[in-house]
Design a protein around this motif. Structure first.
Motif, PDB file in Angstrom:
ATOM      1  N   ASP A 165       4.264   1.213   5.253  1.00 40.79           N
ATOM      2  CA  ASP A 165       3.353   0.147   5.675  1.00 40.79           C
ATOM      3  C   ASP A 165       3.129  -0.587   4.539  1.00 40.79           C
ATOM      4  O   ASP A 165       2.041  -0.221   3.727  1.00 40.79           O
ATOM      5  N   ALA A 166       3.912  -1.615   4.285  1.00 39.50           N
ATOM      6  CA  ALA A 166       3.596  -2.398   3.076  1.00 39.50           C
ATOM      7  C   ALA A 166       2.281  -3.028   2.954  1.00 39.50           C
ATOM      8  O   ALA A 166       1.651  -3.701   2.145  1.00 39.50           O
ATOM      9  N   SER A 176      -0.944  -5.134   0.407  1.00 39.90           N
ATOM     10  CA  SER A 176      -0.614  -6.554   0.336  1.00 39.90           C
ATOM     11  C   SER A 176      -2.259  -7.144  -0.169  1.00 39.90           C
ATOM     12  O   SER A 176      -1.881  -8.212  -1.027  1.00 39.90           O
ATOM     13  N   ARG A 189       4.238  -8.991  -3.960  1.00 45.63           N
ATOM     14  CA  ARG A 189       4.894  -7.951  -4.679  1.00 45.63           C
ATOM     15  C   ARG A 189       4.565  -6.842  -3.732  1.00 45.63           C
ATOM     16  O   ARG A 189       5.202  -5.687  -4.186  1.00 45.63           O
ATOM     17  N   ALA A 190       3.924  -6.567  -2.538  1.00 42.94           N
ATOM     18  CA  ALA A 190       3.747  -5.383  -1.943  1.00 42.94           C
ATOM     19  C   ALA A 190       5.158  -4.865  -1.470  1.00 42.94           C
ATOM     20  O   ALA A 190       5.346  -3.468  -1.325  1.00 42.94           O
ATOM     21  N   ARG A 191       6.033  -5.825  -0.905  1.00 46.62           N
ATOM     22  CA  ARG A 191       6.994  -5.162  -0.312  1.00 46.62           C
ATOM     23  C   ARG A 191       8.000  -4.383  -1.225  1.00 46.62           C
ATOM     24  O   ARG A 191       8.315  -3.496  -1.156  1.00 46.62           O
ATOM     25  N   PRO A 192       8.291  -4.967  -2.374  1.00 47.33           N
ATOM     26  CA  PRO A 192       9.130  -4.759  -3.537  1.00 47.33           C
ATOM     27  C   PRO A 192       8.714  -3.245  -3.999  1.00 47.33           C
ATOM     28  O   PRO A 192       9.210  -2.291  -4.443  1.00 47.33           O
ATOM     29  N   THR A 228       6.508  -1.085  -2.421  1.00 45.54           N
ATOM     30  CA  THR A 228       6.949  -0.115  -1.587  1.00 45.54           C
ATOM     31  C   THR A 228       8.342   0.286  -1.623  1.00 45.54           C
ATOM     32  O   THR A 228       8.421   1.562  -1.478  1.00 45.54           O
ATOM     33  N   ASP A 229       9.401  -0.496  -1.751  1.00 48.00           N
ATOM     34  CA  ASP A 229      10.621  -0.178  -1.829  1.00 48.00           C
ATOM     35  C   ASP A 229      10.921   0.713  -3.190  1.00 48.00           C
ATOM     36  O   ASP A 229      11.669   1.861  -2.947  1.00 48.00           O
ATOM     37  N   GLN A 259       4.041   0.305  11.033  1.00 42.84           N
ATOM     38  CA  GLN A 259       5.078   1.168  10.088  1.00 42.84           C
ATOM     39  C   GLN A 259       6.514   0.577  10.417  1.00 42.84           C
ATOM     40  O   GLN A 259       6.777   0.509  11.726  1.00 42.84           O
ATOM     41  N   THR A 260       7.380   0.664   9.537  1.00 45.72           N
ATOM     42  CA  THR A 260       8.778   0.430   9.938  1.00 45.72           C
ATOM     43  C   THR A 260       9.496   1.696   9.028  1.00 45.72           C
ATOM     44  O   THR A 260       9.080   2.226   8.120  1.00 45.72           O
ATOM     45  N   VAL A 304      12.283   3.146   6.750  1.00 47.19           N
ATOM     46  CA  VAL A 304      13.016   2.564   5.663  1.00 47.19           C
ATOM     47  C   VAL A 304      14.185   3.424   4.899  1.00 47.19           C
ATOM     48  O   VAL A 304      15.134   2.877   4.676  1.00 47.19           O
TER      49      VAL A 304
END
Length: 223
Positions: free
Chosen positions: A152-153, A157, A163-166, A168-169, A211-212, A214
């Motif tokens: 859950d990025a 946020s 930058r939240a998504r990278p 999280t990755d 949530q997704t 990954v």
């Protein structure tokens, strides 16, 4: 507004509302919560040996994994270490956007790091559906335990914006490597699977809407 136009507008609104309801379907409820056996903090294999031995293995024996083994893998990925609330894998701002799940032929487990606990629910075997969403990779459907890393990025946020998504990755990679090295230490076969269609996989698992999925990590005794 003419009657025909009114009916068309109402129909369109109903369809939109129904689609939104489907997209935001309530997550599945877990029915049991249990403490997991305490994780082991020492072993007979050094970190250097684990790094040297780690390989992706895609064939598994059908034997189910004991609950203490599953708990040890989950602890390695997201467990609380030391005192306080900090976890085994680094997280930007210690905001922890990841959630770990385990899918077995008859159950879905959700890891609760605080207290090293898990909540579970009985379920039909979801591995074939997840395999189909992972470009048909056989390991996803055949592993006795399938560790699911969901994210859950949005938890990052407010502080980190775009930058939240990278971030999280990056964290997914940290947690996955911990799990893979722990599997190596335990003499298990495991493989990371990134080719998964995340949103449909999350719906298959009835995860919360934010949530997704990954990453998938099929794990079990080697064949």
């Amino acid at each position: 507004m003419k009657r025909r136009e009114l009916l068309v507008a109402l129909a369109a609104g109903a369809i939109a509302e129904g689609t939104a309801s489907l997209a935001q379907a309530s997550p599945a409820q877990f029915t049991h919560e249990t403490e997991l056996p305490k994780p082991k903090l020492s072993g007979s294999v050094s970190l250097e040996e684990a790094i040297e031995r780690r390989r992706s293995v895609r064939r598994f024996a059908p034997d189910p994994l004991p609950v203490d083994t599953i708990g040890q893998l989950l602890w390695a990925g997201q467990g609380i270490t030391g005192t306080g609330r900090f976890r085994a894998a680094p997280s930007a701002g210690a905001l922890y956007p990841l959630e770990l799940y385990v899918v077995t032929p008859a159950q879905v487990m959700h890891y609760l790091p605080q207290g090293h606990r898990a909540e579970t629910r009985d379920s039909p075997d979801l591995r074939p559906k997840l395999q189909a969403l992972a470009v048909g990779q056989e390991s996803v459907g055949s592993a006795p335990a399938l560790i699911v890393i969901a994210a859950d990025a949005g938890r990052l946020s407010e502080r980190y914006g775009a930058r939240a998504r990278p971030y999280t990755d990056h964290e997914v990679g940290h947690a996955a490597q911990n799990i893979l090295l722990q599997a190596t230490v335990l003499g298990l076969a495991a493989v990371p699977v990134a080719a998964v269609d995340g949103p449909p996989a999350a719906r298959t698992l009835a995860l919360p809407a934010a949530q997704t999925v990954v990453y998938l990590i099929p794990v079990g005794l080697p064949a």
